[in-house]
Design an enzyme around this catalytic site. Structure first.
Site, PDB file in Angstrom:
ATOM      1  N   GLU A  13      37.073  31.314  37.810  1.00 47.27           N
ATOM      2  CA  GLU A  13      37.698  31.006  39.082  1.00 47.27           C
ATOM      3  C   GLU A  13      36.847  32.319  40.582  1.00 47.27           C
ATOM      4  O   GLU A  13      35.863  32.768  39.920  1.00 47.27           O
ATOM      5  CB  GLU A  13      38.711  32.223  38.511  1.00 47.27           C
ATOM      6  N   ARG A  96      47.557  41.546  33.999  1.00 47.25           N
ATOM      7  CA  ARG A  96      46.566  41.596  34.344  1.00 47.25           C
ATOM      8  C   ARG A  96      46.657  41.209  35.691  1.00 47.25           C
ATOM      9  O   ARG A  96      47.863  40.592  36.235  1.00 47.25           O
ATOM     10  CB  ARG A  96      45.824  40.547  33.439  1.00 47.25           C
ATOM     11  N   ASN A  98      45.296  38.330  39.326  1.00 46.05           N
ATOM     12  CA  ASN A  98      45.226  37.285  38.958  1.00 46.05           C
ATOM     13  C   ASN A  98      44.106  37.003  40.263  1.00 46.05           C
ATOM     14  O   ASN A  98      43.369  38.147  40.619  1.00 46.05           O
ATOM     15  CB  ASN A  98      46.567  36.254  38.899  1.00 46.05           C
ATOM     16  N   ASN A 144      48.428  32.962  41.859  1.00 45.88           N
ATOM     17  CA  ASN A 144      47.204  32.551  41.992  1.00 45.88           C
ATOM     18  C   ASN A 144      47.035  32.264  43.693  1.00 45.88           C
ATOM     19  O   ASN A 144      46.435  32.538  44.363  1.00 45.88           O
ATOM     20  CB  ASN A 144      47.166  31.018  41.637  1.00 45.88           C
ATOM     21  N   ASP A 194      46.936  25.200  41.113  1.00 42.85           N
ATOM     22  CA  ASP A 194      46.073  26.496  40.833  1.00 42.85           C
ATOM     23  C   ASP A 194      45.504  27.200  42.257  1.00 42.85           C
ATOM     24  O   ASP A 194      46.394  27.959  43.280  1.00 42.85           O
ATOM     25  CB  ASP A 194      45.220  26.700  39.575  1.00 42.85           C
TER      26      ASP A 194
END
Length: 288
Positions: A13, A96, A98, A144, A194
């Site tokens: 990512e 968490r 991202n 995202n 995403d």
């Protein structure tokens, strides 16, 4: 399209092109690794930060800032040193951090999500140079992709579970949002949007998790281009190269069976490079 790096990443990512080093920074979230990849030599090096890491961005003062499970950290890619400098959502152990990116003033915009994908458990934060974290959008399910229009006055944002791309009016100096509206409802019942990057023409390139593709949309929300990939779990995109004329695409192996990885998607977790026939915008560094 070419395979830039057969990374076999569990969950690659946050690709970020470092214009000074001519390297692509990226993370393997679940492994807690920050990578720096040199496309010219094909070499890829990594450091471990000891916890899941969702975002990496260069700092103006040197080194990198990263968004990890517990908050904001600083890391040195040469020595491997890591320090958590600003806890975020310390009261939410199941959350968490991202995806994220910096605006033109060097503020880091980064969101959170629940490890068990509990809807509405996350938020989007604006982290200033003094490490103050202000909650800007809440509730959020899977925070995202995010980016800005070339003039910096429109902010684009993806909460993946909504399967849409939202746009806001953005005030560059104050770093404030208003006028939220839906720009795109992404197609399909399975694929979810995403990561995202905006090109120099103001169009949005969106990675489609479980969609095996990257979609390019106009600023008006019209689908212009579909880039098909040999993997289903496409995670994010970033422009890079000396002229910012390459599109790097990250992907994931997470959740695929050994049979799928062997027979259907042997390249899952790789980083791909595509000629997008358009240039990108140089990414901004964190001011802290």
């Amino acid at each position: 399209m070419e395979v830039a790096l057969e990374a076999a990443a569990e969950l690659a990512e946050s690709p970020w092109w470092d214009t000074e080093r001519a390297e692509l920074l990226w993370v393997d979230i679940s492994k807690g690794e920050i990578h720096h990849f040199d496309p010219a030599s094909g070499t890829d090096h990594s450091i471990a930060v000891g916890q899941p890491v969702g975002t990496v961005v260069g700092r103006r003062s040197g080194g990198v800032v990263c968004a990890v499970r517990d908050g904001i950290g600083y890391a040195d890619l040469e020595t491997g040193a890591f320090e958590l400098v600003a806890p975020v959502e310390a009261d939410r152990a199941s959350n968490r951090m991202n995806d994220g990116a910096c605006d033109a003033d060097g503020r880091l915009w980064v969101g959170t999500m629940n490890a068990d994908l509990v809807p509405g458990a996350g938020s989007l934060y604006r982290v200033s140079a003094d490490l103050a974290a202000d909650r800007m959008v809440s509730p959020v399910s899977i925070s995202n992709g995010l980016d800005w229009s070339p003039d910096g006055r429109t902010f684009y944002y993806i909460d993946s579970l909504t399967r849409q791309i939202d746009a806001y009016d953005f005030e560059p100096g104050a770093g404030t949002l208003r006028g939220r509206r839906t720009l795109v409802k992404t197609p399909g019942l399975v694929a979810t949007p995403d990561g995202m990057a905006v090109d120099a023409e103001g169009c949005l390139w969106v990675a489609m998790w479980d969609g095996g593709s990257v979609l390019r949309y106009s600023p008006a929300g019209e689908l212009l281009t579909v880039v098909d990939l040999p993997v289903t779990r496409v995670t994010s995109v970033a422009f890079g190269g000396a002229r910012l004329d390459q599109l790097f695409i990250t992907s994931a192996r997470a959740g695929l069976t050994p049979e799928q990885l062997m027979h259907d998607e042997p390249l899952a977790g790789a980083i791909f490079a595509v000629d997008p026939h358009v240039t990108g915008l140089a990414p901004h560094r964190f001011a802290g």
